[in-house]
Design an enzyme around this catalytic site. Structure first.
Site, short mmCIF file in Angstrom:
data_model
loop_
_atom_site.label_atom_id
_atom_site.label_comp_id
_atom_site.label_asym_id
_atom_site.label_seq_id
_atom_site.Cartn_x
_atom_site.Cartn_y
_atom_site.Cartn_z
CB THR A 9 3.13 -8.32 -5.35
OG1 THR A 9 4.00 -9.42 -5.60
CG2 THR A 9 2.11 -8.67 -4.29
CD GLU A 15 3.97 1.14 1.59
OE1 GLU A 15 2.89 0.59 1.89
OE2 GLU A 15 4.50 2.03 2.27
CG HIS A 16 4.94 -4.51 -4.71
ND1 HIS A 16 4.93 -4.37 -6.07
CD2 HIS A 16 6.23 -4.45 -4.33
CE1 HIS A 16 6.17 -4.25 -6.50
NE2 HIS A 16 6.99 -4.28 -5.47
CG ASP A 17 -3.21 -3.51 -3.73
OD1 ASP A 17 -3.42 -4.11 -2.66
OD2 ASP A 17 -4.12 -2.95 -4.38
CB ALA A 69 1.31 -4.73 -9.25
#
Length: 182
Positions: free
Chosen positions: A89, A81-83, A104
């Site tokens: 991202t 999952e992207h931060d 990211a």
């Protein structure tokens, strides 16, 4: 004699893992004996899949999947999952600008799927989610939080529908011969 033993080894491998030619499985993935991957499935090196489980198609990232699970078409389990709190991202941009593409992404947390779970078609299970033994996840669901054992969940985001009340297994011999006494 060498080819005889080689043939036996190949045959044993075939019975241990029934894998479709379109499947892509990381050599680091841990598959128990008897896993069936019947479709176009991609399994990462951070995955463990239990005995008797089949996956028709989809992507398995960081996931610990129990035994005798039924996973239908286009299932997506435990992908990165992207931060969204970072400047970007995009792992590509983070790699180019900051020298580390992992900045990211959120830290990887495996999703855990219990034994005897049915995951229907087009389901997404996010990182860190735990699905209890005997649970059923309805088609198209996005599972964002833990699912207790023996419950049916569906929807976007997935929500509780009802408890499962399984019937006892069928008797393989419903009309047994009467016992002889004396």
């Amino acid at each position: 004699m060498f080819f005889y033993f080689l043939g036996g080894l190949l045959k044993a491998l075939w019975y241990v893992r029934h894998v479709s030619p379109s499947a892509r499985i990381s050599p680091r993935a841990r598959l128990e004996r008897g896993v069936h991957s019947l479709g176009a499935v991609t399994v990462s090196g951070k995955a463990r899949i239990g005995r008797g489980t089949y996956i028709l198609s989809g992507v398995v990232g960081a996931a610990d999947i129990g035994r005798y699970c039924s996973i239908s078409c286009n299932a997506v389990l435990g992908l990165r999952e992207h931060d969204t709190s970072f400047a970007t991202t995009s792992p590509v941009y983070a790699g180019e600008q900051f020298g580390n593409p992992e900045l990211a992404n959120k830290p990887s947390r495996p999703c855990v799927v219990g034994d005897h779970v049915w995951i229907a078609a087009n389901v997404v299970v996010l990182q860190g989610v735990k699905i209890g033994d005997g649970a059923v996840i309805g088609a198209g669901a996005v599972v964002t939080k833990d699912v207790p054992p023996m419950e049916i969940w569906a929807g976007v985001p997935a929500r509780f529908l009802r408890k499962r009340t399984p019937q006892p297994p069928l008797d393989p011999n419903p009309n047994p011969a009467p016992l002889k006494t004396g």
